[in-house]
Design a protein around this motif. Structure first.
Motif, PDB file in Angstrom:
ATOM      1  N   HIS A   3       0.877  -0.981  -0.094  1.00  0.00           N
ATOM      2  CA  HIS A   3       0.057  -0.180  -0.079  1.00  0.00           C
ATOM      3  C   HIS A   3       0.829   1.309  -0.086  1.00  0.00           C
ATOM      4  O   HIS A   3       0.538   2.134   0.738  1.00  0.00           O
ATOM      5  CB  HIS A   3      -1.029  -0.172   1.140  1.00  0.00           C
ATOM      6  CG  HIS A   3      -0.423  -0.245   2.502  1.00  0.00           C
ATOM      7  ND1 HIS A   3      -0.131  -1.320   3.299  1.00  0.00           N
ATOM      8  CD2 HIS A   3       0.175   0.693   3.325  1.00  0.00           C
ATOM      9  CE1 HIS A   3       0.333  -1.087   4.293  1.00  0.00           C
ATOM     10  NE2 HIS A   3       0.652  -0.065   4.383  1.00  0.00           N
ATOM     11  N   ASP A   4       1.989   1.344  -0.845  1.00  0.00           N
ATOM     12  CA  ASP A   4       2.562   2.437  -0.953  1.00  0.00           C
ATOM     13  C   ASP A   4       1.777   3.533  -2.120  1.00  0.00           C
ATOM     14  O   ASP A   4       1.756   3.059  -3.098  1.00  0.00           O
ATOM     15  CB  ASP A   4       4.105   2.105  -1.574  1.00  0.00           C
ATOM     16  CG  ASP A   4       5.037   3.189  -1.530  1.00  0.00           C
ATOM     17  OD1 ASP A   4       4.731   4.189  -2.418  1.00  0.00           O
ATOM     18  OD2 ASP A   4       6.201   3.357  -0.736  1.00  0.00           O
ATOM     19  N   ASN A 132      10.939   1.009   6.182  1.00  0.00           N
ATOM     20  CA  ASN A 132       9.599   0.740   5.636  1.00  0.00           C
ATOM     21  C   ASN A 132       8.964  -0.084   6.831  1.00  0.00           C
ATOM     22  O   ASN A 132       9.553  -1.167   7.263  1.00  0.00           O
ATOM     23  CB  ASN A 132       9.755  -0.169   4.306  1.00  0.00           C
ATOM     24  CG  ASN A 132       8.116  -0.350   3.916  1.00  0.00           C
ATOM     25  OD1 ASN A 132       7.331  -0.644   4.650  1.00  0.00           O
ATOM     26  ND2 ASN A 132       8.016   0.038   2.712  1.00  0.00           N
ATOM     27  N   ASP A 134       5.573  -0.623   6.750  1.00  0.00           N
ATOM     28  CA  ASP A 134       4.210  -1.083   6.324  1.00  0.00           C
ATOM     29  C   ASP A 134       4.259  -2.573   6.545  1.00  0.00           C
ATOM     30  O   ASP A 134       5.047  -3.444   6.030  1.00  0.00           O
ATOM     31  CB  ASP A 134       4.165  -0.924   4.916  1.00  0.00           C
ATOM     32  CG  ASP A 134       3.748   0.622   4.480  1.00  0.00           C
ATOM     33  OD1 ASP A 134       3.765   1.477   5.315  1.00  0.00           O
ATOM     34  OD2 ASP A 134       4.359   0.874   3.467  1.00  0.00           O
ATOM     35  N   ASP A 136       2.763  -5.489   5.544  1.00  0.00           N
ATOM     36  CA  ASP A 136       1.778  -5.888   4.406  1.00  0.00           C
ATOM     37  C   ASP A 136       2.736  -6.968   3.440  1.00  0.00           C
ATOM     38  O   ASP A 136       3.956  -7.173   3.855  1.00  0.00           O
ATOM     39  CB  ASP A 136       1.598  -4.581   3.464  1.00  0.00           C
ATOM     40  CG  ASP A 136       2.569  -3.909   3.117  1.00  0.00           C
ATOM     41  OD1 ASP A 136       3.759  -4.305   2.979  1.00  0.00           O
ATOM     42  OD2 ASP A 136       2.362  -2.896   2.675  1.00  0.00           O
ATOM     43  N   GLN A 401      -1.640  -0.773  10.446  1.00  0.00           N
ATOM     44  CA  GLN A 401      -0.495  -1.458   9.778  1.00  0.00           C
ATOM     45  C   GLN A 401       0.548  -0.505   8.731  1.00  0.00           C
ATOM     46  O   GLN A 401       1.406  -0.906   8.524  1.00  0.00           O
ATOM     47  CB  GLN A 401      -1.308  -2.207   8.754  1.00  0.00           C
ATOM     48  CG  GLN A 401      -1.972  -3.569   9.065  1.00  0.00           C
ATOM     49  CD  GLN A 401      -2.708  -4.103   8.065  1.00  0.00           C
ATOM     50  OE1 GLN A 401      -3.936  -4.102   8.006  1.00  0.00           O
ATOM     51  NE2 GLN A 401      -2.148  -4.786   7.373  1.00  0.00           N
ATOM     52  N   GLY A 402       0.192   0.682   8.949  1.00  0.00           N
ATOM     53  CA  GLY A 402       1.189   1.541   8.139  1.00  0.00           C
ATOM     54  C   GLY A 402       1.217   2.864   9.016  1.00  0.00           C
ATOM     55  O   GLY A 402       0.765   3.984   8.702  1.00  0.00           O
ATOM     56  N   SER A 436      -4.131  -0.699   6.764  1.00  0.00           N
ATOM     57  CA  SER A 436      -3.134  -0.167   6.255  1.00  0.00           C
ATOM     58  C   SER A 436      -3.636   1.207   5.496  1.00  0.00           C
ATOM     59  O   SER A 436      -2.705   1.925   5.150  1.00  0.00           O
ATOM     60  CB  SER A 436      -2.607  -0.876   4.975  1.00  0.00           C
ATOM     61  OG  SER A 436      -3.467  -1.051   4.094  1.00  0.00           O
TER      62      SER A 436
END
Length: 780
Positions: A3-4, A132, A134, A136, A401-402, A436
């Motif tokens: 999910h970037d 990073n 995230d 995921d 999540q992010g 996220s």
């Protein structure tokens, strides 16, 4: 799941803050120092190196999520107090997958730490410091395992060097084992805490000088004999989740959101809502933009002295909605649009050989279409966040999540400098991709800002979660095969139509993006002479988002079901037919068959290995007793799939009653994820994947009419209950080479579950399942 937002958009076209509650383990480095009493060893990027790294231009990060330049330094903080307590800082979110424990395993093993003296604290959102964050794509350990090992091993070496210096002996004569440093010749010993202060003064050793332990010496990694590090807190209710966060003087908020994606508030009357005791403020939140990205949908917020007052105040609002461009969205009608789309040529995403020529010459042609509805993640803990906007700064606590995504959207929404925003990460009561997307964190901050410097907890109800989610895409898959005289395909055509996640980031591209196509479609690993894969257009009418396993779900369901149909046409055993389609054991460069994504991994390190895929299929077949005679109304089904650079297979035994009710009696699931860091967690993830996959197969769906979700709670969006859970047997295929690349675990178990169940239903009844969920299809 990925999910970037910046990447998606391209594909589609210590901070001053409020005091952290003592109950939360999401603390700054300064707070860690104070909490330990004596912070005597911390391994991180040196400050001067960090400053230099911050000056570098993009790209900041490598494919593994590590900041460039950090690869020779320990990534995870390791702190050792004078009493010997080791504190490991975990930088990824824990939503039940146990990453906090697994990270600690790796560091503690290489550190030679006594597990009873190891603690874990959660990192706050800081991409510059932690890389990073995230959580995921089933990649937390896949990307950071070796870095965690080096962090622990470097700390162990520094402790040995400190002890050697104190004793005046060569460091080679000092050993570290189970929290004790020993000089065998003189029989002297020191505890870790006794030399940690001196070790902290030493330079971090060069990566090449750090010697990792051989796997034969592992005490924790790969053993699976220790439970979750925070299991007692979780089971006794002491663990802090997003919904548990409390600050002094905190207010509570809910939001009435547009019932249709892209809708807006036309007008509202809050007269009756203001009369509700405890209601403090009511205000409008802007929204309704398409694409929405991760920002709020908009609506009317109600802030009150407690959640109940906020709920009753929201109920009393009188709102007139402008439903916007998706007011007519109807999933039944849209399914017909998708069916029409897959019956005509679409964008070619893989083409090998001459499909049309081979199809024309085939002895028999078989065609089937498969449907998967919208799904919603529905984690046990709905989205929740606390935000405190005060004195030009914002601090948030969220089950996210992010955290970096949340940080960036708070900066945007509040118009604050980046260094004035901080996001703390709580435990997550499930996520599955929903968390996220930090729209709920932004909503909480806007509420705090509106009430002038008071912390606000914003909660989504279950109805909010189901009505306003980021839904798994709806899809229709059409497959056509031309068979030779032996019943094997000489031509294979697959058209996949589904709205794309890219639609939330940019004007709807109407085609699946490379990462979606790379989830079991373009990288179909069959040994076929002629194959063409097409992706017709499909518009998005709701927010499409990541859902555990993402596009692997419809692709695996369609392909593995179609293989069983072809086996029946050929008069063959489905398992043997599937293995013949896969072909002999070999490695395939994913880029050679159109997969430019490859789950974000180097195709040289992660080729598709059909031998590993064959092995998991054979393992589940053997486990369930494939080919055995069953009672009337019972059947066996099998499916295999490759996703997140991991190989999984499911064999299911089902029973179908005379009234057409399906019950799953037994499931064998096999996984080859490469080296296993924490087998107990791998096993648990596979068990959870089976139950979740059963829900997708049997009961779960979201439908829309007039743009509105028709399900409200778990009475409509049904998930599998405990009484429907079958006997689950997990087969962990071993790989003792801990220098080999790791695969993913969190998501790969889900995709083969539904097709295995559907194939078992056919074996039991002779009736094909081509749409999910099965529900009452067989009793109609």
């Amino acid at each position: 799941m990925i999910h970037d937002a910046k990447l998606m958009a391209e594909l589609a076209a210590e901070t001053p803050a409020a005091e952290v509650p003592a109950v939360l383990a999401n603390v700054s480095r300064r707070a860690i120092l104070g909490g330990l009493g004596a912070f005597v060893l911390a391994l991180s990027l040196p400050e001067h190196a960090r400053a230099e790294e911050a000056k570098k231009e993009a790209p900041k990060f490598g494919a593994d999520g590590m900041p460039h330049g950090w690869r020779d330094d320990p990534k995870v903080f390791v702190a050792i107090a004078q009493d010997g307590t080791v504190t490991v800082t975990n930088h990824r979110s824990d939503m039940g997958q146990g990453v906090r424990t697994s990270v600690a395993f790796v560091v503690a093993d290489e550190l030679e730490a006594d597990w009873d003296k190891v603690k874990v604290v959660q990192a706050w959102g800081d991409e510059e410091r932690f890389g990073n964050q995230d959580t995921d794509g089933s990649r937390s350990l896949r990307h950071f395992f070796q870095h965690f090992r080096h962090a622990g091993a470097a700390a162990r070496l520094m402790l040995r060097e400190a002890a050697a210096k104190q004793w005046g002996v060569p460091v080679a004569e000092v050993t570290a084992q189970n929290h004790v440093l020993t000089h065998a010749k003189s029989k002297r010993q020191l505890g870790y805490g006794e030399v940690a202060a001196a070790a902290a003064e030493l330079p971090v050793p060069a990566r090449e000088s750090v010697k990792l332990k051989p796997a034969s010496d592992f005490r924790y990694i790969g053993k699976g004999k220790i439970g979750l590090i925070d299991n007692r807190d979780i089971t006794t209710g002491k663990a802090i989740y997003g919904l548990d966060t409390r600050l002094d003087g905190m207010l509570y908020a809910l939001v009435a959101r547009p019932p249709v994606y892209g809708g807006k508030v036309a007008s509202f009357d809050d007269t009756e809502a203001k009369k509700v005791p405890g209601v403090v403020k009511i205000f409008k939140i802007d929204g309704g933009q398409i694409p929405s990205e991760f920002m709020p949908l908009g609506g009317v917020a109600v802030v009150a002295k407690n959640t109940w007052a906020a709920m009753k105040g929201r109920d009393a609002l009188k709102i007139t909605w402008d439903d916007g461009p998706n007011a007519q969205y109807d999933t039944d009608a849209f399914r017909q649009e998708l069916e029409k789309a897959v019956r005509a040529p679409g964008k070619v995403v893989r083409n090998q050989g001459d499909v049309d020529g081979a199809m024309a010459k085939a002895k028999k042609r078989v065609t089937a279409e498969y449907f998967v509805p919208h799904l919603v993640q529905a984690p046990m803990e709905p989205p929740a966040a606390v935000a405190w906007v005060k004195d030009g700064a914002c601090e948030a606590w969220a089950c996210t999540q992010g955290p970096q995504a949340a940080h960036d959207r708070l900066v945007k929404a509040l118009k604050l400098p980046a260094d004035k925003v901080k996001v703390n990460v709580t435990l997550l009561g499930g996520g599955f991709g929903r968390k996220s997307k930090p729209d709920y964190v932004v909503e909480a901050a806007l509420c705090s800002q509106a009430v002038g410097g008071v912390p606000v907890k914003l909660t989504w109800t279950r109805e909010d979660d189901i009505h306003h989610g980021y839904y798994h895409t709806i899809s229709v898959e059409r497959l056509e095969a031309g068979l030779d005289e032996k019943g094997m395909p000489v031509a294979w055509l697959h058209r996949s139509a589904a709205p794309t996640i890219g639609s939330i980031f940019a004007p709807d591209p109407k085609h699946e993006l490379p990462f979606e196509l790379g989830m079991g479609l373009v990288n179909t690993p069959f040994n076929l002479p002629n194959i063409r894969l097409e992706n017709p257009e499909a518009a998005a009418h709701v927010r499409i988002g990541w859902f555990r396993s993402v596009s692997n779900i419809p692709h695996a369901f369609a392909i593995q079901s179609f293989v069983a149909e072809l086996a029946h046409e050929a008069g063959r055993d489905p398992k043997d037919y599937l293995l013949d389609l896969i072909g002999p054991a070999r490695t395939i460069d994913p880029t050679s068959i159109g997969d430019v994504w490859n789950h974000g991994e180097d195709p040289k390190l992660y080729p598709i290995d059909t031998g590993r895929l064959r092995r998991v299929i054979e393992t589940t077949a053997n486990g369930i007793g494939w080919g055995r005679k069953l009672a009337k109304g019972r059947g066996l089904g099998i499916a295999g799939h490759y996703s997140f650079v991991t190989y999984t297979s499911v064999a299911a035994e089902v029973e179908v009653s005379d009234k057409g009710q399906v019950s799953v009696k037994k499931v064998h699931i096999a996984i080859d994820c490469g080296p296993q860091v924490n087998p107990e967690r791998v096993r648990s993830q596979m068990e959870g994947a089976v139950v979740m996959g059963m829900g997708l197969a049997l009961t779960s769906e979201i439908t829309f009419k007039d743009g509105r979700a028709q399900q409200n709670n778990f009475d409509g969006y049904e998930i599998i209950r405990i009484d429907a859970s079958p006997e689950v047997v997990v087969h962990l295929l071993p790989n003792p080479d801990y220098n080999a690349p790791l695969g993913g675990v969190g998501e790969p178990g889900v995709p083969p579950v539904a097709p295995a169940i559907a194939n078992a239903v056919f074996a039991a009844t002779g009736r094909r399942v081509r749409q999910l969920p099965i529900r009452d299809q067989l009793s109609a």
